[in-house]
Design a protein around this motif. Structure first.
Motif, PDB file in Angstrom:
ATOM      1  N   TYR A 125       0.851  -1.185   0.000  1.00 27.29           N
ATOM      2  CA  TYR A 125       0.000   0.000   0.000  1.00 27.29           C
ATOM      3  C   TYR A 125       0.887   1.235   0.000  1.00 27.29           C
ATOM      4  CZ  TYR A 125      -4.146  -2.773   0.968  1.00 27.29           C
ATOM      5  OH  TYR A 125      -5.182  -3.669   0.876  1.00 27.29           O
ATOM      6  N   GLY A 126       0.532   2.196  -0.846  1.00 26.95           N
ATOM      7  CA  GLY A 126       1.294   3.427  -0.889  1.00 26.95           C
ATOM      8  C   GLY A 126       2.744   3.163  -1.252  1.00 26.95           C
ATOM      9  N   ALA A 127       3.649   3.662  -0.432  1.00 24.17           N
ATOM     10  CA  ALA A 127       5.074   3.504  -0.681  1.00 24.17           C
ATOM     11  C   ALA A 127       5.683   2.355   0.107  1.00 24.17           C
ATOM     12  CB  ALA A 127       5.807   4.804  -0.329  1.00 24.17           C
ATOM     13  N   SER A 128       4.877   1.546   0.768  1.00 23.08           N
ATOM     14  CA  SER A 128       5.403   0.497   1.642  1.00 23.08           C
ATOM     15  C   SER A 128       4.929  -0.876   1.195  1.00 23.08           C
ATOM     16  CB  SER A 128       4.977   0.748   3.092  1.00 23.08           C
ATOM     17  OG  SER A 128       3.566   0.747   3.200  1.00 23.08           O
ATOM     18  N   THR A 129       5.794  -1.862   1.406  1.00 24.13           N
ATOM     19  CA  THR A 129       5.495  -3.270   1.140  1.00 24.13           C
ATOM     20  C   THR A 129       5.623  -4.032   2.446  1.00 24.13           C
ATOM     21  OG1 THR A 129       6.343  -3.114  -1.115  1.00 24.13           O
ATOM     22  CG2 THR A 129       6.117  -5.316  -0.185  1.00 24.13           C
ATOM     23  N   LEU A 130       4.585  -4.773   2.794  1.00 28.71           N
ATOM     24  CA  LEU A 130       4.509  -5.462   4.087  1.00 28.71           C
ATOM     25  C   LEU A 130       4.719  -6.955   3.901  1.00 28.71           C
ATOM     26  CD1 LEU A 130       3.730  -5.637   7.148  1.00 28.71           C
ATOM     27  CD2 LEU A 130       1.349  -5.833   6.382  1.00 28.71           C
ATOM     28  N   ARG A 131       5.499  -7.527   4.803  1.00 31.27           N
ATOM     29  CA  ARG A 131       5.655  -8.967   4.923  1.00 31.27           C
ATOM     30  C   ARG A 131       5.488  -9.326   6.398  1.00 31.27           C
ATOM     31  NH1 ARG A 131       4.868  -8.529   0.383  1.00 31.27           N
ATOM     32  NH2 ARG A 131       6.220  -9.000  -1.407  1.00 31.27           N
ATOM     33  N   ALA A 132       4.708 -10.360   6.682  1.00 30.59           N
ATOM     34  CA  ALA A 132       4.443 -10.760   8.067  1.00 30.59           C
ATOM     35  C   ALA A 132       4.400 -12.276   8.149  1.00 30.59           C
ATOM     36  CB  ALA A 132       3.127 -10.165   8.571  1.00 30.59           C
ATOM     37  N   ALA A 133       4.952 -12.820   9.255  1.00 31.67           N
ATOM     38  CA  ALA A 133       4.988 -14.269   9.451  1.00 31.67           C
ATOM     39  C   ALA A 133       4.996 -14.570  10.940  1.00 31.67           C
ATOM     40  CB  ALA A 133       6.219 -14.884   8.781  1.00 31.67           C
ATOM     41  N   ALA A 399       7.000  -8.723  11.506  1.00 28.15           N
ATOM     42  CA  ALA A 399       6.391  -7.940  10.421  1.00 28.15           C
ATOM     43  C   ALA A 399       7.416  -6.911   9.974  1.00 28.15           C
ATOM     44  CB  ALA A 399       5.111  -7.252  10.896  1.00 28.15           C
ATOM     45  N   ALA A 400       7.736  -6.920   8.690  1.00 29.22           N
ATOM     46  CA  ALA A 400       8.735  -6.002   8.140  1.00 29.22           C
ATOM     47  C   ALA A 400       8.094  -5.171   7.034  1.00 29.22           C
ATOM     48  CB  ALA A 400       9.935  -6.768   7.599  1.00 29.22           C
ATOM     49  N   VAL A 401       8.518  -3.907   6.956  1.00 26.72           N
ATOM     50  CA  VAL A 401       7.982  -2.956   5.987  1.00 26.72           C
ATOM     51  C   VAL A 401       9.148  -2.384   5.193  1.00 26.72           C
ATOM     52  CG1 VAL A 401       6.599  -0.882   5.648  1.00 26.72           C
ATOM     53  CG2 VAL A 401       6.079  -2.397   7.546  1.00 26.72           C
TER      54      VAL A 401
END
Length: 404
Positions: A125-133, A399-401
């Motif tokens: 979303y927007g300028a960020s990419t999210l990864r979560a595990a 969770a990393a952005v």
């Protein structure tokens, strides 16, 4: 590393009047074609020709052989660090096996209580990419215990006014309902944030840090209060049905670079910037200094004039008319920061925060894996978050952005 060895034969001096031969560091002429990019780089000089090869020398070479030209520096490409996934880092492999061993026990009448070994999610979303595990730890996998960590990712609203919430919680250790308490904590804070997402997103765009901190503190206390009420309904102590809660708010508006972290309990908040990890976990400081005379101490004498000269240290029994004191609560943590292009923000539970702070090799490995301009895929991110370190066997939730 590319090969930098020279070709066979020596480079002879050109005859008189002939065009000077181009040196290897000079650019090719317009009529010449540059060598292929993947071709090996060769030096401009080699060993002098022997007598057996003197007669076979090219034009312009005397029969006795001409001494070679002065040797020029050889260009050598530095090796690129390997970015291949690894199974573990540190002094040696962990004691437990790398893959799940035993499943948690199941109740046929309560199958909704089962918790999956691994949860994986992501978005952009927007300028960020999210990864979560969220991954069950080695110890729980070996003993057949459920994952105590819980992960919730949710989007509230639409378009540029949407707000993304990442919530993670860890249940109390050695308690039978730890995984349920963690799941409840994530659900309660998710409902509270979802009902207030429009106001929260507006405060983030306007940069109202004070309003955000007070509002999120109130929502967090209310959510954890419901968790304590649930413990009372079950007839168990509040500390047995508690959870450490950590949350991250990401606006979908590409013009808003504010990232808000808040929560209660242990864990970690890190930022990878310019190739270096920064521990940006909000610090909670106690009241400094030693006890001060007269602050909270007994009066010098009683109303009847008797002086108090000795404290026997006998505790006063609790009054039956006053409620029992509650156990001390964890302090509220809050941080609002502005992301820069190229940053990687990492929020995690204690299962990953502790090895990151205790094993420098893990930090170095994740630096090489996550310093690129784009975020890794879901499978790659999962492999990176579960790189094992000897002595750390708890559940891991992260969770990393990545900021474009």
């Amino acid at each position: 590393m590319r090969d930098g060895s020279a070709g066979e034969g020596a480079v002879a001096d050109p005859p008189a009047g002939a065009e000077r031969e181009r040196a290897p560091w000079e650019p090719p002429l317009a009529t010449e074609s540059a060598p292929p990019q993947d071709a090996p780089l060769a030096s401009s000089a080699a060993d002098p020709p022997t007598a057996a090869h003197a007669g076979n020398a090219g034009p312009g070479t005397s029969p006795e052989g001409t001494p070679p030209s002065p040797r020029t520096p050889t260009r050598v490409d530095l090796p690129v660090p390997s970015l291949k996934p690894v199974g573990h880092v540190g002094s040696g492999p962990p004691t437990y096996e790398a893959e799940p061993t035993a499943l948690p026990p199941a109740d046929p009448d309560d199958l909704d209580d089962l918790v999956a070994d691994t949860v994986l999610d992501g978005a952009r979303y927007g300028a960020s990419t999210l990864r979560a595990a969220s991954v069950r730890g080695d110890s729980a996998r070996f003993r057949g215990e459920p994952r105590r960590d819980s992960l919730l990712t949710a989007r509230f609203g639409t378009g540029e006014h949407a707000l993304v919430l990442v919530a993670m919680a860890t249940g109390a250790r050695a308690t039978p309902g730890a995984h349920r308490a963690a799941a409840e904590a994530c659900h309660w804070i998710g409902r509270a944030v979802g009902r207030s997402h429009a106001r929260l997103a507006e405060d983030m765009r306007a940069g109202r840090r004070g309003d955000l901190k007070s509002g999120l503190h109130r929502l967090t206390d209310r959510s954890l209060g419901k968790l304590r009420a649930s413990a009372a309904e079950q007839g168990i102590e509040p500390e047995e049905y508690a959870a450490a809660l950590r949350c991250l708010l990401l606006p979908a508006d590409p013009e808003c670079r504010t990232r808000v972290f808040f929560g209660v309990g242990a864990g970690g908040l890190f930022r990878l910037r310019d190739g270096e990890w920064q521990d940006i976990e909000p610090r909670v400081f106690d009241v400094p200094g030693e006890p001060v005379v007269g602050f909270g101490s007994l009066p010098a004498e009683t109303p009847e004039g008797d002086r108090l000269t000795m404290d026997l240290g006998i505790p006063t029994p609790p009054s039956p008319y006053e409620p029992a004191p509650e156990p001390p609560r964890e302090p509220f943590r809050f941080r609002a920061s502005v992301a820069r292009p190229g940053d990687t923000l990492l929020m995690c539970t204690g299962g990953l925060a502790e090895p990151l702070r205790g094993e420098p090799e893990l930090c170095g490995y994740l630096t090489g894996r996550w310093s690129g301009p784009t975020a890794p895929g879901l499978a790659e991110f999962l492999a990176d978050t579960q790189v094992r370190v000897k002595g750390y066997a708890d559940d891991r939730t992260a969770a990393a952005v990545w900021e474009a």
